[in-house]
Enzyme design. Structure first.
Site, PDB file in Angstrom:
ATOM      1  N   PRO A 160       0.723  -1.346  -0.028  1.00 34.22           N
ATOM      2  CA  PRO A 160      -0.097  -0.026  -0.041  1.00 34.22           C
ATOM      3  C   PRO A 160       0.913   1.379   0.168  1.00 34.22           C
ATOM      4  CG  PRO A 160      -0.688  -1.479   1.559  1.00 34.22           C
ATOM      5  CD  PRO A 160       0.469  -2.127   1.466  1.00 34.22           C
ATOM      6  N   ARG A 181      14.357   0.185   5.568  1.00 35.42           N
ATOM      7  CA  ARG A 181      13.506   0.106   4.251  1.00 35.42           C
ATOM      8  C   ARG A 181      14.508  -0.294   3.202  1.00 35.42           C
ATOM      9  NH1 ARG A 181       9.979  -0.111   7.426  1.00 35.42           N
ATOM     10  NH2 ARG A 181       7.998   0.956   7.843  1.00 35.42           N
TER      11      ARG A 181
END
Length: 291
Positions: A2, A267
């Site tokens: 998302p 990340r």
């Protein structure tokens, strides 16, 4: 995964399914809000704000105040629009939200966040966010300038972390970061202060998200054929589509670099060494990403 466009589409689907309709079944399957009963209330709106989804529910028959459902999908969350009574094709234990109005049912699974807030609380929950790249009221001059101003407040921070920080501009996740940095020829590890024109970077980010706002499959290359949609994301060790150099990945944020620790979430980042040459050595520790 998302990102801002995913939540934008989810809001549109919830709005089409429930806006103006009175709910006859509601379940908030999170301990703090499990007792909240919204039956008999009308859904007034559903909108996205960056990666946040807000479902606005009107007052009840007794005059009790409106409620705004504040939803964040995080990594695994999904919004499903179904026919009422339709068999769920996901495990029941993953369900966090059920909203039904007549023959239509909206179900949220594996939601990272679900809260029932007053309208004022909901406004406060997203007031820290930067300009929303998918905002219908985006101003090409004022909104871009504000996003650039926020990014430049920390010139020694990596451009990769600055783009993920939703306080700077809302809607970019790891996929768009990878693609945006590639198209701008930027190594995500370079500090903001040595990067190219930030205004052009923000403008391109807006263009990319708008182009994909109504697509189920993201496309940044202009090619919709399966496996050809993205430039570098997901292509670790494979040839760059532009020059043939092997695409590399690395971790950015968190403890990815023990010599330059960051309280930003760890990340994955992507880079073509030829198309995205490093411009400088990091001059300061990165900072946090806010959701």
């Amino acid at each position: 995964m998302p990102e801002g466009d995913t939540v934008h589409r989810a809001a549109a689907r919830v709005r089409a399914a429930l806006a103006g309709r009175t709910m006859d079944r509601t379940e908030l399957r999170v301990p703090r809000f499990a007792a909240v009963d919204l039956r008999g209330r009308t859904v007034e709106a559903a909108r996205s704000r960056g990666k946040h989804l807000l479902v606005v529910v009107g007052p009840d028959g007794q005059g009790r105040d409106p409620v705004t459902l504040h939803i964040h999908l995080k990594m695994e969350g999904r919004i499903h629009v179904l026919r009422a009574g339709e068999r769920w094709r996901f495990p029941a234990h993953t369900v966090r939200l059920v909203l039904r109005a007549g023959d239509t049912e909206v179900v949220g699974t594996e939601l990272g966040l679900l809260r029932a807030l007053t309208p004022a609380e909901a406004d406060g929950a997203v007031e820290h966010l930067g300009p929303d790249l998918l905002d219908a009221d985006w101003d090409p001059v004022a909104s871009t300038a504000e996003a650039v101003r926020r990014i430049r407040e920390r010139p020694g921070r990596t451009i990769g972390e600055a783009l993920l920080d939703q306080r700077n501009l809302a809607g970019i996740g790891t996929i768009y970061r990878a693609e945006l940095c590639f198209l701008r020829g930027v190594d995500p590890r370079d500090p903001v202060e040595v990067g190219p024109d930030l205004g052009a970077t923000v403008t391109l980010a807006r263009k990319m998200l708008v182009a994909n706002a109504n697509r189920v499959v993201r496309v940044t290359t202009g090619e919709t054929r399966r496996g050809r949609e993205l430039w570098v994301y997901g292509r670790d060790g494979r040839p760059c589509r532009r020059c043939g150099t092997r695409v590399e990945t690395f971790r950015l944020g968190g403890l990815a670099d023990p010599h330059e620790p960051s309280d930003s979430p760890d990340r994955i980042a992507y880079r073509c060494p030829s198309c995205q040459p490093r411009r400088a050595t990091l001059s300061a520790s990165p900072t946090e990403e806010n959701s």
